[in-house]
Design a protein around this motif. Sequence first.
Motif, mmCIF file in Angstrom:
data_model
loop_
_atom_site.group_PDB
_atom_site.id
_atom_site.type_symbol
_atom_site.label_atom_id
_atom_site.label_comp_id
_atom_site.label_asym_id
_atom_site.label_seq_id
_atom_site.Cartn_x
_atom_site.Cartn_y
_atom_site.Cartn_z
ATOM 1 N N ASP A 252 30.705 46.454 40.015
ATOM 2 C CA ASP A 252 30.724 44.828 40.370
ATOM 3 C C ASP A 252 32.026 44.331 40.116
ATOM 4 O O ASP A 252 32.542 43.264 40.959
ATOM 5 C CB ASP A 252 29.517 44.082 39.555
ATOM 6 C CG ASP A 252 28.332 44.621 40.067
ATOM 7 O OD1 ASP A 252 27.969 45.039 41.057
ATOM 8 O OD2 ASP A 252 27.323 44.467 39.389
ATOM 9 N N ASP A 253 32.607 44.453 38.984
ATOM 10 C CA ASP A 253 33.796 43.957 38.760
ATOM 11 C C ASP A 253 34.957 44.212 39.585
ATOM 12 O O ASP A 253 35.938 43.305 40.073
ATOM 13 C CB ASP A 253 34.364 44.326 37.120
ATOM 14 C CG ASP A 253 33.570 43.923 36.260
ATOM 15 O OD1 ASP A 253 32.841 42.698 36.203
ATOM 16 O OD2 ASP A 253 33.766 44.542 34.905
ATOM 17 N N ILE B 121 34.635 44.837 42.762
ATOM 18 C CA ILE B 121 33.986 44.237 44.142
ATOM 19 C C ILE B 121 34.456 42.884 43.949
ATOM 20 O O ILE B 121 34.848 42.366 44.947
ATOM 21 C CB ILE B 121 32.427 44.558 44.253
ATOM 22 C CG1 ILE B 121 32.122 45.996 44.667
ATOM 23 C CG2 ILE B 121 32.174 43.499 45.337
ATOM 24 C CD1 ILE B 121 32.704 46.097 46.171
ATOM 25 N N ARG B 122 34.295 42.393 42.941
ATOM 26 C CA ARG B 122 34.850 40.543 42.689
ATOM 27 C C ARG B 122 36.393 40.703 43.034
ATOM 28 O O ARG B 122 36.757 39.644 43.554
ATOM 29 C CB ARG B 122 34.291 40.289 41.534
ATOM 30 C CG ARG B 122 32.924 39.893 41.240
ATOM 31 C CD ARG B 122 32.554 38.988 40.030
ATOM 32 N NE ARG B 122 32.651 39.720 38.800
ATOM 33 C CZ ARG B 122 31.631 40.486 38.441
ATOM 34 N NH1 ARG B 122 30.381 40.318 39.150
ATOM 35 N NH2 ARG B 122 31.658 41.196 37.358
ATOM 36 N N GLN B 123 36.941 41.630 42.448
ATOM 37 C CA GLN B 123 38.458 41.761 42.611
ATOM 38 C C GLN B 123 38.865 41.728 44.187
ATOM 39 O O GLN B 123 39.678 41.116 44.510
ATOM 40 C CB GLN B 123 39.167 42.724 41.852
ATOM 41 C CG GLN B 123 40.565 42.460 41.588
ATOM 42 C CD GLN B 123 41.213 43.401 40.653
ATOM 43 O OE1 GLN B 123 40.693 44.032 40.040
ATOM 44 N NE2 GLN B 123 42.703 43.613 40.698
ATOM 45 N N LEU C 117 36.973 41.182 46.848
ATOM 46 C CA LEU C 117 36.633 39.921 47.426
ATOM 47 C C LEU C 117 37.608 38.792 47.263
ATOM 48 O O LEU C 117 38.015 38.175 48.240
ATOM 49 C CB LEU C 117 35.177 39.129 46.961
ATOM 50 C CG LEU C 117 34.129 40.367 47.304
ATOM 51 C CD1 LEU C 117 32.813 40.074 46.627
ATOM 52 C CD2 LEU C 117 33.837 40.272 48.800
ATOM 53 N N HIS C 118 38.038 38.664 46.017
ATOM 54 C CA HIS C 118 39.186 37.710 45.855
ATOM 55 C C HIS C 118 40.400 38.133 46.704
ATOM 56 O O HIS C 118 41.083 36.855 46.994
ATOM 57 C CB HIS C 118 39.296 37.594 44.250
ATOM 58 C CG HIS C 118 40.340 36.742 43.900
ATOM 59 N ND1 HIS C 118 40.243 35.380 43.716
ATOM 60 C CD2 HIS C 118 41.892 36.855 43.444
ATOM 61 C CE1 HIS C 118 41.569 34.768 43.550
ATOM 62 N NE2 HIS C 118 42.317 35.459 43.302
ATOM 63 N N ASP D 219 40.547 39.425 49.375
ATOM 64 C CA ASP D 219 40.220 39.681 50.970
ATOM 65 C C ASP D 219 40.255 41.052 51.300
ATOM 66 O O ASP D 219 40.379 41.419 52.510
ATOM 67 C CB ASP D 219 41.013 38.734 51.724
ATOM 68 C CG ASP D 219 40.363 38.549 52.971
ATOM 69 O OD1 ASP D 219 39.145 38.362 53.205
ATOM 70 O OD2 ASP D 219 41.180 38.266 54.107
ATOM 71 N N PRO E 267 31.309 41.036 52.470
ATOM 72 C CA PRO E 267 29.908 41.294 52.092
ATOM 73 C C PRO E 267 29.001 41.382 53.214
ATOM 74 O O PRO E 267 29.314 40.812 54.200
ATOM 75 C CB PRO E 267 29.375 40.253 51.257
ATOM 76 C CG PRO E 267 30.228 39.052 51.500
ATOM 77 C CD PRO E 267 31.697 39.688 52.041
ATOM 78 N N THR F 38 22.277 44.225 49.535
ATOM 79 C CA THR F 38 23.951 43.714 49.672
ATOM 80 C C THR F 38 24.698 44.887 49.736
ATOM 81 O O THR F 38 24.902 45.602 48.629
ATOM 82 C CB THR F 38 24.352 42.554 48.741
ATOM 83 O OG1 THR F 38 23.374 41.608 49.062
ATOM 84 C CG2 THR F 38 25.827 42.114 49.096
ATOM 85 N N HIS G 133 29.272 46.231 50.775
ATOM 86 C CA HIS G 133 30.434 45.483 50.611
ATOM 87 C C HIS G 133 31.299 46.649 51.598
ATOM 88 O O HIS G 133 31.328 48.021 51.213
ATOM 89 C CB HIS G 133 31.120 45.383 49.375
ATOM 90 C CG HIS G 133 30.573 44.163 48.653
ATOM 91 N ND1 HIS G 133 29.500 44.501 47.922
ATOM 92 C CD2 HIS G 133 30.829 43.012 48.730
ATOM 93 C CE1 HIS G 133 28.997 43.488 47.237
ATOM 94 N NE2 HIS G 133 29.816 42.355 47.858
#
Length: 334
Positions: free
Chosen positions: A149-150, A152-154, A156-157, A159, A163, A174, A176
Amino acid sequence: MRAAICAAILFVTAPALANDTAAVLTTGGLEFVSHGEIAMESEDLYISSDEIRVTYVFRNDGDEDIDLLVAFPMPDIVPDHFSPVAFPTGPSDNLFEFETTFNGTPVDATLHEYAYAAGVDRTDFLRGLDLPLVPISSEALNAVDELDDDMIRQLLHMDLAIPDEFDAGAGWETHHWPNWTYRATYTWEATFPAGERVTVEHRYKPSVGGTVGVSFLSEPYEDYDPASAYRQKYCTDDTFINAVRKTLTDPDEPWSAPFSETWISYILTTGGNWAGNGIEKFRLVIDKGSEKNLVSFCGEGVKKIGPTTFEMVKENYWPQQELEILILQRHGDQ
């Protein structure tokens, strides 16, 4: 979505020359320059939805042999996981199944690969995560979806991921997927003898976009008029439009035409980069694939030369715009 297909070889002066036209291989890629002594004598181009073939004849108008690093940039791969885009399916080290010859001799080209997101080069970052650079590969899809998850958040940030939420019958889930643009260029060393001609040939698989139905017969919506946009981009004239309308199974439903759209883009304007600023003799052949298919593109003096092929020939050609091709592929036996 469409992916642009590069039309002309670009020359990069060899680093060994060590002058102000030397190539610089940076994190942003090769810096391309043309050479004022090299003229493009002819370009013979064949385009279909299955294959691109191009033969160039270059002439060295100078008094000395010229050693160049020849570079051929491939079309960007921009992943679209929710649209019917036909991406090349070659191996990861030669996605486009690119082949080239120089004066008839096969060339062992070097592949340069890059990954971009939001206009930023993220190649080293992705390699640091041991992620494949080709975003449409099953390896990349699985690798991104399995990140914690960590991370994935990076992504997403930055680009680098997108998702996807859906219910496949067991409740909402969900995932990614990779969201970076893949950019590739092939290079090889070549010598252009003084006062002589050389022939360079390429063939590769294109990346094509499209829709599952015909979209340009729809009524305008918001600030977009499909008919006007297609007329400007593909030169879809009244004869072409009427031919499509005659196939509608429901006159009130513009999507009922028995076709799917295929889009191919090809960059022609780089043909003005050579000595003389043009292509001395240019020949284009477009193959629509099946006699039941329809094709439209902007061109002058186009002639039908076969059941599925169309030809345009120009002399001292200086392209002013890119080539946009629309092929309507007939569904089955309809």
